[in-house]
Design a protein around this motif. Structure first.
Motif, mmCIF file in Angstrom:
data_model
loop_
_atom_site.group_PDB
_atom_site.id
_atom_site.type_symbol
_atom_site.label_atom_id
_atom_site.label_comp_id
_atom_site.label_asym_id
_atom_site.label_seq_id
_atom_site.Cartn_x
_atom_site.Cartn_y
_atom_site.Cartn_z
ATOM 1 N N TYR A 120 0.824 -1.868 -0.045
ATOM 2 C CA TYR A 120 0.093 -0.197 0.103
ATOM 3 C C TYR A 120 0.705 1.152 -0.089
ATOM 4 O O TYR A 120 0.485 2.045 -0.767
ATOM 5 N N ALA A 121 2.378 1.361 0.778
ATOM 6 C CA ALA A 121 2.873 2.441 1.290
ATOM 7 C C ALA A 121 3.705 3.015 -0.820
ATOM 8 O O ALA A 121 3.375 3.960 -0.738
ATOM 9 N N HIS A 122 3.726 1.775 -1.324
ATOM 10 C CA HIS A 122 4.258 1.533 -2.299
ATOM 11 C C HIS A 122 3.539 2.920 -3.671
ATOM 12 O O HIS A 122 4.231 3.373 -4.721
ATOM 13 N N LYS A 123 2.379 2.000 -3.500
ATOM 14 C CA LYS A 123 0.546 2.766 -4.056
ATOM 15 C C LYS A 123 1.131 4.406 -3.668
ATOM 16 O O LYS A 123 1.424 5.326 -4.687
ATOM 17 N N ALA A 124 1.072 4.704 -2.618
ATOM 18 C CA ALA A 124 1.479 6.101 -2.594
ATOM 19 C C ALA A 124 2.739 7.074 -3.026
ATOM 20 O O ALA A 124 3.272 7.917 -3.650
ATOM 21 N N MET A 125 3.795 6.198 -2.855
ATOM 22 C CA MET A 125 5.193 6.502 -3.265
ATOM 23 C C MET A 125 5.061 7.246 -4.316
ATOM 24 O O MET A 125 5.310 8.163 -5.410
ATOM 25 N N ALA A 126 4.025 5.593 -5.448
ATOM 26 C CA ALA A 126 4.367 6.108 -6.617
ATOM 27 C C ALA A 126 3.406 7.043 -7.110
ATOM 28 O O ALA A 126 3.067 7.966 -7.678
ATOM 29 N N SER A 127 2.198 7.973 -5.836
ATOM 30 C CA SER A 127 1.668 8.895 -6.539
ATOM 31 C C SER A 127 2.153 10.307 -6.094
ATOM 32 O O SER A 127 1.836 11.193 -6.745
ATOM 33 N N LEU A 128 3.345 10.523 -5.825
ATOM 34 C CA LEU A 128 4.526 11.737 -5.614
ATOM 35 C C LEU A 128 5.227 12.383 -6.769
ATOM 36 O O LEU A 128 5.234 11.545 -7.706
ATOM 37 N N THR A 129 4.926 13.782 -6.915
ATOM 38 C CA THR A 129 4.970 14.341 -8.148
ATOM 39 C C THR A 129 5.871 15.392 -7.820
ATOM 40 O O THR A 129 6.099 15.915 -6.127
ATOM 41 N N ARG A 130 6.335 16.313 -8.816
ATOM 42 C CA ARG A 130 7.263 17.235 -8.171
ATOM 43 C C ARG A 130 6.061 19.060 -7.894
ATOM 44 O O ARG A 130 6.838 19.010 -6.807
ATOM 45 N N ASP A 131 4.795 18.077 -8.539
ATOM 46 C CA ASP A 131 3.248 19.416 -7.797
ATOM 47 C C ASP A 131 2.916 18.894 -6.940
ATOM 48 O O ASP A 131 2.819 20.506 -7.126
ATOM 49 N N ASN A 132 2.968 17.930 -6.844
ATOM 50 C CA ASN A 132 1.987 17.418 -5.293
ATOM 51 C C ASN A 132 3.083 16.954 -4.129
ATOM 52 O O ASN A 132 2.208 17.178 -2.957
ATOM 53 N N LEU A 133 3.964 16.850 -4.645
ATOM 54 C CA LEU A 133 5.289 16.470 -2.778
ATOM 55 C C LEU A 133 5.217 17.519 -1.652
ATOM 56 O O LEU A 133 5.015 17.561 -1.199
ATOM 57 N N THR A 134 4.332 19.108 -2.504
ATOM 58 C CA THR A 134 4.114 20.120 -0.900
ATOM 59 C C THR A 134 3.292 20.478 -0.759
ATOM 60 O O THR A 134 2.506 21.537 0.777
ATOM 61 N N ASP A 135 2.326 19.652 -1.528
ATOM 62 C CA ASP A 135 0.201 19.965 -1.270
ATOM 63 C C ASP A 135 0.141 19.619 -0.373
ATOM 64 O O ASP A 135 0.919 18.616 0.671
ATOM 65 N N LEU A 136 -0.595 20.818 1.100
ATOM 66 C CA LEU A 136 -0.735 19.793 2.702
ATOM 67 C C LEU A 136 -2.028 19.406 2.023
ATOM 68 O O LEU A 136 -3.082 19.473 1.575
ATOM 69 N N VAL A 137 -1.887 18.087 3.440
ATOM 70 C CA VAL A 137 -3.186 16.790 3.095
ATOM 71 C C VAL A 137 -4.096 16.421 4.239
ATOM 72 O O VAL A 137 -2.307 17.550 5.543
#
Length: 181
Positions: A120-137
């Protein structure tokens, strides 16, 4: 710990650049996650089933987690940060002190839980991009928000922290951790 993580990320990025391979944020974070996965899963598998409830008795270990709880705690936090990164509802119960579902008792169940958490965590890492890395969640740990990239670092440093404790538990049981063999 943060310096070590940053060094790891930068070293990974430089190695990728040296090979003329495009560097993606997802690749950097996923390789760090894969590193702790390669250490942790064999460690959990190597502890005999009859020692999964081990917790040191000498010293200040009165409120410490058992070996099994260390493993399920790591997995539960992996689920929490991955769900936070992905913007999803927590897929498993957190249990008491983030130790996961209390019904997880056998060695086989715990190993399966740990492996599923990494998947599950690998799927989350795969979703990271330069554009969303600093997005607040929304923070999976309470009120407020946190950057996706911060959650991704928690997956690694938190897991290594507990891995170290588990390696000591193994040595106290006269077992050499697989990574040290």
């Amino acid at each position: 710990m943060v310096r070590t993580l940053l060094f790891s990320i930068l070293t990974g990025a430089l190695a990728l650049q040296a090979a003329d391979t495009p560097v993606s944020i997802a690749t950097i974070y996923d390789r760090d996650l894969a590193g702790i996965e390669r250490e942790l899963v064999p460690l959990v598998e190597a502890m005999p089933a009859d020692r999964f409830q081990f917790v040191p008795k000498d010293g200040e270990f009165g409120k410490s987690r058992t070996f099994a709880q260390q493993a399920t705690h790591i997995a539960t936090v992996l689920y929490e940060v991955a769900a936070g990164i992905r913007g999803e509802k927590m897929p498993v119960p957190t249990g008491t002190n983030e130790n996961g579902d209390a019904k997880l008792r056998s060695k086989d169940e715990i190993i399966a839980y740990v492996k599923a958490a990494f998947t599950y965590a690998h799927k989350a890492m795969a979703s990271l991009t330069r554009d969303n890395l600093t997005d607040l969640v929304p923070s999976p740990f309470g009120d407020g928000t946190v950057a996706r990239g911060r959650l991704a670092t928690i997956a690694t440093w938190h897991s290594y922290d507990h891995y170290g404790q588990m390696a000591i538990y193994m040595r106290l049981n006269h077992i050499i951790p697989p990574a040290s063999r």
